[in-house]
Design a protein around this motif. Structure first.
Motif, PDB file in Angstrom:
ATOM      1  N   ARG A  64       0.838  -1.203   0.000  1.00 22.18           N
ATOM      2  CA  ARG A  64       0.000   0.000   0.000  1.00 22.18           C
ATOM      3  C   ARG A  64       0.872   1.253   0.000  1.00 22.18           C
ATOM      4  N   ILE A  65       1.937   1.225   0.811  1.00 22.81           N
ATOM      5  CA  ILE A  65       2.849   2.368   0.845  1.00 22.81           C
ATOM      6  C   ILE A  65       3.456   2.608  -0.530  1.00 22.81           C
ATOM      7  N   TYR A  66       3.833   1.537  -1.163  1.00 24.82           N
ATOM      8  CA  TYR A  66       4.461   1.603  -2.490  1.00 24.82           C
ATOM      9  C   TYR A  66       3.532   2.300  -3.491  1.00 24.82           C
ATOM     10  N   HIS A  67       2.256   1.958  -3.450  1.00 27.44           N
ATOM     11  CA  HIS A  67       1.314   2.509  -4.431  1.00 27.44           C
ATOM     12  C   HIS A  67       0.816   3.893  -4.059  1.00 27.44           C
ATOM     13  N   ASP A  68       0.901   4.264  -2.773  1.00 24.25           N
ATOM     14  CA  ASP A  68       0.395   5.564  -2.336  1.00 24.25           C
ATOM     15  C   ASP A  68       1.437   6.667  -2.404  1.00 24.25           C
ATOM     16  N   ASN A  69       2.694   6.313  -2.667  1.00 22.85           N
ATOM     17  CA  ASN A  69       3.766   7.305  -2.667  1.00 22.85           C
ATOM     18  C   ASN A  69       4.532   7.271  -3.974  1.00 22.85           C
ATOM     19  N   ASP A  70       5.165   8.401  -4.262  1.00 19.34           N
ATOM     20  CA  ASP A  70       5.971   8.466  -5.485  1.00 19.34           C
ATOM     21  C   ASP A  70       7.254   7.667  -5.346  1.00 19.34           C
ATOM     22  N   LEU A  71       7.864   7.721  -4.160  1.00 21.98           N
ATOM     23  CA  LEU A  71       9.101   6.987  -3.906  1.00 21.98           C
ATOM     24  C   LEU A  71       9.075   6.450  -2.479  1.00 21.98           C
ATOM     25  N   VAL A  72       9.815   5.370  -2.260  1.00 20.66           N
ATOM     26  CA  VAL A  72       9.892   4.754  -0.943  1.00 20.66           C
ATOM     27  C   VAL A  72      11.368   4.613  -0.570  1.00 20.66           C
ATOM     28  N   LEU A  73      11.713   5.031   0.644  1.00 18.11           N
ATOM     29  CA  LEU A  73      13.067   4.865   1.161  1.00 18.11           C
ATOM     30  C   LEU A  73      13.021   3.897   2.338  1.00 18.11           C
ATOM     31  N   ILE A  74      13.766   2.801   2.236  1.00 21.44           N
ATOM     32  CA  ILE A  74      13.808   1.794   3.301  1.00 21.44           C
ATOM     33  C   ILE A  74      15.034   2.048   4.171  1.00 21.44           C
ATOM     34  N   ALA A  75      14.779   2.250   5.462  1.00 20.99           N
ATOM     35  CA  ALA A  75      15.871   2.512   6.407  1.00 20.99           C
ATOM     36  C   ALA A  75      15.556   1.825   7.736  1.00 20.99           C
ATOM     37  N   GLY A  89      21.566 -11.047   3.163  1.00 14.44           N
ATOM     38  CA  GLY A  89      20.286 -10.484   3.554  1.00 14.44           C
ATOM     39  C   GLY A  89      20.228  -8.974   3.542  1.00 14.44           C
ATOM     40  N   TYR A  90      21.225  -8.305   2.966  1.00 10.94           N
ATOM     41  CA  TYR A  90      21.220  -6.847   2.882  1.00 10.94           C
ATOM     42  C   TYR A  90      20.720  -6.410   1.501  1.00 10.94           C
ATOM     43  N   ILE A  91      20.040  -5.281   1.464  1.00 10.92           N
ATOM     44  CA  ILE A  91      19.530  -4.761   0.192  1.00 10.92           C
ATOM     45  C   ILE A  91      20.700  -4.333  -0.689  1.00 10.92           C
ATOM     46  N   VAL A  92      20.608  -4.665  -1.958  1.00  7.80           N
ATOM     47  CA  VAL A  92      21.640  -4.320  -2.929  1.00  7.80           C
ATOM     48  C   VAL A  92      21.257  -3.009  -3.613  1.00  7.80           C
ATOM     49  N   THR A  93      22.169  -2.058  -3.633  1.00  8.44           N
ATOM     50  CA  THR A  93      21.964  -0.807  -4.353  1.00  8.44           C
ATOM     51  C   THR A  93      23.045  -0.660  -5.414  1.00  8.44           C
ATOM     52  N   ALA A  94      22.791   0.230  -6.355  1.00 11.36           N
ATOM     53  CA  ALA A  94      23.771   0.477  -7.409  1.00 11.36           C
ATOM     54  C   ALA A  94      25.006   1.148  -6.823  1.00 11.36           C
ATOM     55  N   VAL A 131      12.213   2.382  -5.372  1.00 17.54           N
ATOM     56  CA  VAL A 131      12.587   2.089  -3.991  1.00 17.54           C
ATOM     57  C   VAL A 131      14.068   2.399  -3.771  1.00 17.54           C
ATOM     58  N   TYR A 132      14.339   3.127  -2.693  1.00 19.06           N
ATOM     59  CA  TYR A 132      15.706   3.443  -2.295  1.00 19.06           C
ATOM     60  C   TYR A 132      15.960   2.826  -0.916  1.00 19.06           C
ATOM     61  N   ALA A 133      17.218   2.703  -0.557  1.00 17.89           N
ATOM     62  CA  ALA A 133      17.559   2.115   0.741  1.00 17.89           C
ATOM     63  C   ALA A 133      18.839   2.745   1.263  1.00 17.89           C
ATOM     64  N   CYS A 134      18.933   2.859   2.587  1.00 24.35           N
ATOM     65  CA  CYS A 134      20.138   3.419   3.195  1.00 24.35           C
ATOM     66  C   CYS A 134      20.257   2.917   4.622  1.00 24.35           C
ATOM     67  N   GLY A 187      24.985   9.922   7.397  1.00 29.18           N
ATOM     68  CA  GLY A 187      25.516  10.365   6.107  1.00 29.18           C
ATOM     69  C   GLY A 187      24.822   9.700   4.936  1.00 29.18           C
ATOM     70  N   MET A 188      24.540   8.393   5.055  1.00 28.24           N
ATOM     71  CA  MET A 188      23.835   7.692   3.984  1.00 28.24           C
ATOM     72  C   MET A 188      22.422   8.247   3.814  1.00 28.24           C
ATOM     73  N   GLY A 189      21.756   8.560   4.935  1.00 22.96           N
ATOM     74  CA  GLY A 189      20.416   9.129   4.841  1.00 22.96           C
ATOM     75  C   GLY A 189      20.411  10.451   4.114  1.00 22.96           C
ATOM     76  N   ARG A 190      21.396  11.276   4.417  1.00 24.10           N
ATOM     77  CA  ARG A 190      21.494  12.573   3.731  1.00 24.10           C
ATOM     78  C   ARG A 190      21.707  12.402   2.233  1.00 24.10           C
ATOM     79  N   LEU A 191      22.650  11.531   1.870  1.00 25.58           N
ATOM     80  CA  LEU A 191      22.937  11.348   0.445  1.00 25.58           C
ATOM     81  C   LEU A 191      21.776  10.676  -0.280  1.00 25.58           C
ATOM     82  N   ALA A 192      21.089   9.758   0.398  1.00 26.01           N
ATOM     83  CA  ALA A 192      19.909   9.142  -0.223  1.00 26.01           C
ATOM     84  C   ALA A 192      18.857  10.198  -0.514  1.00 26.01           C
TER      85      ALA A 192
END
Length: 724
Positions: free
Chosen positions: A429-440, A579-584, A595-598, A612-617
């Protein structure tokens, strides 16, 4: 002694092991297996027999040194000097190799399944049709191919590491070829090394090298490897070091240049806080400007920067060369803002959901809300703060200190949905209700030991969280053992003492990573720290170690790190085998572009890493929403040798002690000292007249802060980044 084709090396001195191998080979044995090897040196050294030596364990230095024909297969890692000066034969390592594999290698083949350490292939050489080959399945560190005179080295980088090679690749190379798969910045090349173009012969050779690797390790997946991803590194021209024997400086193109570089404190800070800029504003009387500058980097100025951060900035501070580091935590507290953060971005119609209200999620939400985004933060507990609130003992981080930062965060137009655990259905639901999602969401699931009696082990993190939530464990007269002696383990130790423990012991399999005030406090309370200790099993009263020792333990806590909960993630978000999220690379975008993650769900680190990761994300999300490219910020540290400490000392105010390393403060010493009058300054713009400048570098040598550097920027970047 009866010699057989199987040798048990357990506890046997290396000379005896090698004597047995040599005698068996001389008797005509074609296959020799050596079991329980642990550090025995020179195995296979100097042999020239047609024999296969299979090793189970970890051989010591100079495996196969001066070897001329045998084949050695190691089922495990190998130490330094594999194949030192070998002439012929093959060495296959089912694991990693230490430093200088292939040192002065003259022929034969070395194949390493995983990584190799420093100076792989140093001094390799070839003669006529004898061309040695090293194939490394993983990555290499600094000085790969140093002083190569011949041979071939192939680095497959099969796990797609962002940095397949360290610095100074091919330093002094004057023969042979290095092939590396992946990205190698030109500034990582050593003196005399250049990139070259792959031709058809190179590609055929690489195909054969990959096939050879696959034959040795058929269980390894190599489908991701493309020949087109390899870089070819060779010597620079016919006489790569000709300039070493004649003056090489061109005074018309090698004039000094003026630029600001990264101060050591900023370079060491995971959040990237520009402390000298902050302090220079204060010295200019612009205190509010300085405080607003800090808001651009972190919302945790009081609780983290000023209180619980281990302060890598102070460890790196150039002032250590004079009279001790700047007291940066004190300055963070002293100049803490007395106003709420400002929202300077115009409200937009972009909605961003942040899952997790720990330091990474709050740092991102803080940045996005101030830029006009509609931000909703979902948090499973009853309040925001994450591990900063739940896992740090209150004597180190009192509620009133943390509360000052959290209240400033809550003053922003951010909607916080606490007591809301996100599961797969809610995430959808969060995914569809928002433009972007950040997982932290961080890492909260304690790692476990798969040993007999392991069910007795209690999560140290849950112990700390229970205390902060008002449900402490009663440890009165208990003998407490903590598995893991990092800084969190030290926090557990201190809290154990405060809750009645009779004894507290922290054990670790390696040299403990704890340091600073956490360790000092734990040891002052009486904590014993034992290492190396590996646990064999546990019963109702005791812990038994593999070295034969045992210890009474009423309560056993574990503190060897946590892993993230990924149960709510959709299949579109890729995770790695741990088990960690993979980012580019240099990005926080996941395999799902929405979806973004930090933070700790991407990689574990300090609280400041998460901030610092939160800021850059947030910066990347902002760039994405505005249709711009996100440029991951780089850091070019000022070389410490360029800072002239003679100008400093005796300052009375803490704020005045900052050297402003790498940051020009327009002292005009360079303008005044130039013997040719070649340097002028107009405001913040420095001009160096090419006709007048003789490249004497007097200005470089007198600059107190290293803001003037010799040569062009490419040379400087190479110097400061890779020749420190």
């Amino acid at each position: 002694m009866v010699l057989t084709s199987t040798i048990n090396a357990q506890g046997v001195y290396y000379t005896m092991v090698n004597r047995q191998i040599r005698e068996l080979a001389m008797k005509g044995e074609k296959a020799i297996t050596v079991e329980n090897v642990l550090g025995q040196r020179y195995i296979g050294g100097g042999l020239h027999h047609n024999v296969v030596i299979t090793i189970h364990g970890t051989p010591g230095q100079d495996l196969g040194a001066f070897m001329n024909g045998p084949r050695i297969v190691v089922h495990g890692n190998a130490q330094d000097g594999v194949g030192n000066t070998m002439n012929n034969g093959a060495i296959v390592i089912h694991g990693k190799a230490g430093e200088i594999p292939g040192h002065s290698m003259r022929g034969g083949i070395i194949i390493i399944r995983d990584d190799a350490e420093y100076r792989a292939g140093i001094h390799m050489k070839e003669y006529e049709d004898q061309i040695p080959l090293i194939v490394i399945g993983g990555t290499v560190k600094d000085y790969c191919g140093e002083y190569m005179a011949g041979g071939r080295m192939v680095v497959l980088n099969r796990l797609n590491d962002s940095y397949p090679a360290g610095n100074d690749v091919g330093t002094g190379i004057h023969g042979g070829v290095i092939y590396i798969r992946g990205n190698v910045d030109s500034r990582r090349l050593g003196v005399g090394a250049v990139f070259n173009t792959l031709d058809a012969d190179d590609k055929n050779f690489l195909q054969q090298a990959i096939l050879l690797f696959k034959q040795e390790f058929p269980y390894i997946e190599l489908s991701n490897i493309s020949i087109d991803d390899f870089l070819k590194i060779t010597k620079k021209g016919h006489r790569p070091f000709a300039n070493l024997y004649s003056p090489a400086m061109n005074i018309k193109t090698k004039k000094p240049i003026h630029l600001n570089l990264t101060p050591p404190c900023t370079y060491a800070c995971p959040t990237g806080i520009p402390t000298p800029v902050f302090l220079n504003l204060i010295k200019d009387g612009k205190v509010k400007d300085a405080q607003m500058l800090m808001d651009e980097y972190t919302p945790f100025r009081m609780s983290v920067c000023g209180t619980v951060c281990p302060a890598p900035c102070m460890e790196a501070c150039s002032r250590n060369m004079i009279d001790g580091p700047m007291d940066i935590p004190y300055l963070a507290r002293e100049y803490y803002p007395d106003f709420n953060p400002t929202v300077y971005g115009k409200p937009n119609n972009k909605k961003v959901a942040v899952i997790g209200a720990g330091p990474a999620g709050l740092s991102a939400a803080w940045q996005l809300a101030r830029r006009g985004y509609t931000v909703t933060v979902f948090e499973k507990t009853s309040d925001i703060g994450g591990k900063v609130r739940l896992a740090i003992p209150k004597d180190r981080l009192p509620d009133e200190i943390l509360g000052r930062d959290l209240e400033r965060i809550k003053s922003l137009p951010i909607e916080f949905k606490v007591n809301t655990r996100v599961d797969a259905e809610l995430f959808s639901r969060i995914y569809h209700d928002n433009d972007l999602v950040l997982i932290a969401t961080g890492s909260y699931i304690s790692r476990k030991l798969s040993i007999r009696g392991g069910e007795r082990i209690v999560s140290g993190l849950e112990f700390l969280m229970g205390i902060n939530e008002g449900n402490p464990m009663d440890l009165t007269n208990n003998d407490v053992v903590i598995i893991g002696a990092g800084n969190v383990g030290m926090d557990i130790a201190c809290e154990s003492w405060r809750h009645g423990a009779k004894t507290v012991t922290a054990v670790d399999i390696q040299k403990p990573l704890s340091f600073g005030k956490e360790r000092e406090m734990a040891e002052r309370l009486g904590t014993a720290i034992l290492w190396p200790r590996s646990i064999d099993y546990i019963d109702d009263a005791m812990i038994y170690f593999t070295n034969g020792e045992s210890m009474h333990a009423d309560v056993i806590f574990i503190s060897i790190g946590e892993k993230p909960d990924i149960s709510f993630l959709p299949e579109t978000v890729m995770v790695n085998e741990r088990g960690y999220i993979v980012t580019a690379d240099k990005s926080f975008q996941t395999s799902d572009s929405k979806v973004y993650a930090c933070g700790d769900i991407v990689t574990t680190g300090l609280i400041t890493d998460a901030i610092g990761m939160g800021r850059l994300a947030a910066m990347e999300i902002h760039a994405y929403c505005e249709g711009k490219d996100f440029i991951y910020p780089g850091k070019t540290p000022v070389p410490r040798r360029r800072i002239n400490t003679a100008y400093f000392g005796g300052e009375t105010r803490e704020v005045d002690r900052c050297i402003s390393c790498g940051t020009c403060i327009f002292c005009d010493k360079c303008v005044q000292i130039c013997p040719q009058g070649a340097i002028t300054r107009n405001g913040e713009i420095f001009t160096i007249d090419s006709e007048l400048c003789t490249a004497c570098y007097t200005c470089v040598n007198v600059c107190p802060r290293g803001a003037l550097q010799p040569g062009d920027f490419d040379d400087i970047a190479n110097d400061v980044l890779f020749k420190k």
